[in-house]
Motif scaffolding. Structure first.
Motif, PDB file in Angstrom:
ATOM      1  N   GLN B   1     -12.351  19.031  23.263  1.00 16.56           N
ATOM      2  CA  GLN B   1     -11.090  19.660  23.666  1.00 16.56           C
ATOM      3  C   GLN B   1     -11.216  20.165  25.096  1.00 16.56           C
ATOM      4  N   LYS B   2     -10.227  19.842  25.928  1.00 13.43           N
ATOM      5  CA  LYS B   2     -10.235  20.312  27.297  1.00 13.43           C
ATOM      6  C   LYS B   2      -9.991  21.809  27.323  1.00 13.43           C
ATOM      7  N   GLU B   3     -10.520  22.461  28.360  1.00  9.40           N
ATOM      8  CA  GLU B   3     -10.350  23.910  28.452  1.00  9.40           C
ATOM      9  C   GLU B   3      -8.897  24.299  28.647  1.00  9.40           C
ATOM     10  N   VAL B   4      -8.192  23.558  29.476  1.00 12.59           N
ATOM     11  CA  VAL B   4      -6.788  23.828  29.761  1.00 12.59           C
ATOM     12  C   VAL B   4      -6.031  22.506  29.650  1.00 12.59           C
ATOM     13  N   GLU B   5      -5.035  22.475  28.797  1.00 12.90           N
ATOM     14  CA  GLU B   5      -4.267  21.248  28.590  1.00 12.90           C
ATOM     15  C   GLU B   5      -2.805  21.487  28.902  1.00 12.90           C
ATOM     16  N   GLN B   6      -2.221  20.533  29.577  1.00 13.65           N
ATOM     17  CA  GLN B   6      -0.802  20.580  29.897  1.00 13.65           C
ATOM     18  C   GLN B   6      -0.120  19.320  29.385  1.00 13.65           C
ATOM     19  N   ASN B   7       1.186  19.446  29.074  1.00 12.68           N
ATOM     20  CA  ASN B   7       1.925  18.225  28.769  1.00 12.68           C
ATOM     21  C   ASN B   7       1.949  17.376  30.043  1.00 12.68           C
ATOM     22  N   SER B   8       1.519  16.137  29.875  1.00 13.73           N
ATOM     23  CA  SER B   8       1.180  15.325  31.040  1.00 13.73           C
ATOM     24  C   SER B   8       2.384  14.895  31.860  1.00 13.73           C
ATOM     25  N   GLY B   9       3.545  14.851  31.211  1.00 12.66           N
ATOM     26  CA  GLY B   9       4.710  14.409  31.950  1.00 12.66           C
ATOM     27  C   GLY B   9       4.636  12.936  32.256  1.00 12.66           C
ATOM     28  N   PRO B  10       5.327  12.449  33.298  1.00 13.78           N
ATOM     29  CA  PRO B  10       6.163  13.276  34.168  1.00 13.78           C
ATOM     30  C   PRO B  10       7.405  13.788  33.463  1.00 13.78           C
ATOM     31  N   LEU B  11       7.919  14.893  33.991  1.00 10.32           N
ATOM     32  CA  LEU B  11       9.095  15.537  33.436  1.00 10.32           C
ATOM     33  C   LEU B  11      10.228  15.397  34.448  1.00 10.32           C
ATOM     34  N   SER B  12      11.343  14.935  33.969  1.00 14.48           N
ATOM     35  CA  SER B  12      12.501  14.754  34.832  1.00 14.48           C
ATOM     36  C   SER B  12      13.679  15.528  34.257  1.00 14.48           C
ATOM     37  N   VAL B  13      14.299  16.356  35.093  1.00 10.83           N
ATOM     38  CA  VAL B  13      15.450  17.130  34.652  1.00 10.83           C
ATOM     39  C   VAL B  13      16.547  17.003  35.704  1.00 10.83           C
ATOM     40  N   PRO B  14      17.799  17.138  35.309  1.00 13.01           N
ATOM     41  CA  PRO B  14      18.884  17.115  36.302  1.00 13.01           C
ATOM     42  C   PRO B  14      18.966  18.453  37.019  1.00 13.01           C
ATOM     43  N   GLU B  15      19.481  18.426  38.201  1.00 11.49           N
ATOM     44  CA  GLU B  15      19.690  19.640  38.983  1.00 11.49           C
ATOM     45  C   GLU B  15      20.519  20.639  38.189  1.00 11.49           C
ATOM     46  N   GLY B  16      20.076  21.896  38.205  1.00  8.37           N
ATOM     47  CA  GLY B  16      20.792  22.942  37.494  1.00  8.37           C
ATOM     48  C   GLY B  16      20.289  23.179  36.077  1.00  8.37           C
ATOM     49  N   ALA B  17      19.472  22.281  35.565  1.00 10.42           N
ATOM     50  CA  ALA B  17      18.956  22.418  34.202  1.00 10.42           C
ATOM     51  C   ALA B  17      17.731  23.337  34.181  1.00 10.42           C
ATOM     52  N   ILE B  18      17.254  23.623  32.973  1.00 11.68           N
ATOM     53  CA  ILE B  18      16.025  24.393  32.784  1.00 11.68           C
ATOM     54  C   ILE B  18      14.866  23.419  32.593  1.00 11.68           C
ATOM     55  N   ALA B  19      13.823  23.618  33.398  1.00 13.59           N
ATOM     56  CA  ALA B  19      12.599  22.829  33.233  1.00 13.59           C
ATOM     57  C   ALA B  19      11.595  23.689  32.467  1.00 13.59           C
ATOM     58  N   SER B  20      10.971  23.102  31.457  1.00 16.12           N
ATOM     59  CA  SER B  20      10.013  23.823  30.617  1.00 16.12           C
ATOM     60  C   SER B  20       8.655  23.146  30.706  1.00 16.12           C
ATOM     61  N   LEU B  21       7.671  23.905  31.152  1.00 16.68           N
ATOM     62  CA  LEU B  21       6.318  23.382  31.333  1.00 16.68           C
ATOM     63  C   LEU B  21       5.381  24.151  30.404  1.00 16.68           C
ATOM     64  N   ASN B  22       4.515  23.428  29.729  1.00 18.53           N
ATOM     65  CA  ASN B  22       3.680  24.034  28.701  1.00 18.53           C
ATOM     66  C   ASN B  22       2.198  23.853  28.970  1.00 18.53           C
ATOM     67  N   CYS B  23       1.415  24.789  28.432  1.00 23.03           N
ATOM     68  CA  CYS B  23      -0.024  24.784  28.682  1.00 23.03           C
ATOM     69  C   CYS B  23      -0.728  25.475  27.518  1.00 23.03           C
ATOM     70  N   THR B  24      -1.823  24.909  27.054  1.00 22.53           N
ATOM     71  CA  THR B  24      -2.664  25.572  26.060  1.00 22.53           C
ATOM     72  C   THR B  24      -4.082  25.680  26.611  1.00 22.53           C
ATOM     73  N   TYR B  25      -4.815  26.680  26.114  1.00 16.11           N
ATOM     74  CA  TYR B  25      -6.170  26.893  26.602  1.00 16.11           C
ATOM     75  C   TYR B  25      -7.102  27.125  25.430  1.00 16.11           C
ATOM     76  N   SER B  26      -8.379  26.856  25.643  1.00 20.51           N
ATOM     77  CA  SER B  26      -9.313  26.878  24.523  1.00 20.51           C
ATOM     78  C   SER B  26     -10.129  28.160  24.425  1.00 20.51           C
ATOM     79  N   ASP B  27     -10.349  28.860  25.553  1.00 16.69           N
ATOM     80  CA  ASP B  27     -11.208  30.041  25.520  1.00 16.69           C
ATOM     81  C   ASP B  27     -10.391  31.261  25.105  1.00 16.69           C
ATOM     82  N   ARG B  28     -10.644  31.727  23.904  1.00 10.58           N
ATOM     83  CA  ARG B  28      -9.834  32.805  23.335  1.00 10.58           C
ATOM     84  C   ARG B  28      -9.967  34.108  24.109  1.00 10.58           C
TER      85      ARG B  28
END
Lengths: 113, 110
Positions: B1-28
């Motif tokens: 398991q990687k120490e820090v994982e992100q949704n790899s994307g790419p993420l595309s949103v239209p102008e004016g929308a909400i962009a949501s970026l996520n991340c999980t980490y392993s070291d409690r």
């Protein structure tokens, strides 16, 4: 936040040679770090530059290949030794003070031919 | 398991929308969490830091932290084309060093 400069900003070097990258900060900082960012990749920590003592290297990085100096609280150097094309990357220094945050210099883009 | 994982994307949103970026980490035991923005050819720029569970807002940016779930997120409201960049999640490790995720490339389309 501190103003961080790096020299050179970019260089093209021949394999087998060495390059020293300088990182200068406009104020004293507690912590200085060196990172590598290979093309299209995220950042990988090379080492923590300790003032007055030997740097602390991450797994996979050794002092013979990446010697680091930190003579005072505002300056550090990273040398990439005996370069190969695999060393082509962006090298970044970062600084952190008593806050938890880190700030990055502009980076040095190295190409090894 | 990687120490820090992100949704790899790419993420595309239209102008004016909400962009949501996520991340999980392993070291409690991690206590400090950061979001950096990196434009192409530039170095990472710190945009948000968060240390406590809950939400932290700064302008159009909101960072959310859930230590029990080991989850950090970044919301960008009213997304602008100038927000198009790679967003890096970073977690401060035991030795005061940063561990970075692979990054999520965001494109905001006009």
């Amino acid at each position: 936040s501190a103003v961080i400069s790096q020299k050179p900003s970019r260089d093209i070097c021949q394999r087998g040679t060495s390059l020293t990258i300088q990182c200068q900060v406009d104020s004293q900082v507690t912590m200085m770090f060196w990172y590598r960012q290979q093309p299209g990749q995220s950042l990988t920590l090379i080492a923590t530059a300790n003032q007055g003592s030997e740097a602390t290297y991450e797994s996979g990085f050794v002092i013979d290949k990446f010697p680091i100096s930190r003579p005072n609280l505002t300056f550090s150097t990273l040398t990439v030794s005996n370069m190969s094309p695999e060393d082509s990357s962006i090298y970044l220094c970062s600084v952190g003070g008593y806050s938890y945050e880190q700030y990055f210099g502009p980076g040095t883009r190295l190409t090894v031919t | 398991q990687k120490e820090v994982e992100q949704n790899s994307g790419p993420l595309s949103v239209p102008e004016g929308a909400i962009a949501s970026l996520n991340c999980t980490y392993s070291d409690r035991v991690s206590q400090s969490f950061f979001w950096y923005r990196q434009y192409s050819g530039k170095s990472p720029e710190l945009i948000m830091s968060i240390y406590s569970n809950g939400d932290k807002e700064d302008g159009r940016f909101t960072a959310q932290l859930n230590k029990a779930s080991q989850y950090v997120s970044l919301l960008i409201r009213d997304s602008q084309p100038s927000d198009s960049a790679t967003y890096l999640c970073a977690v401060k490790g035991r030795n005061n060093d940063m561990r970075f995720g692979a990054g999520t490339r965001l494109t905001v389309k006009p």
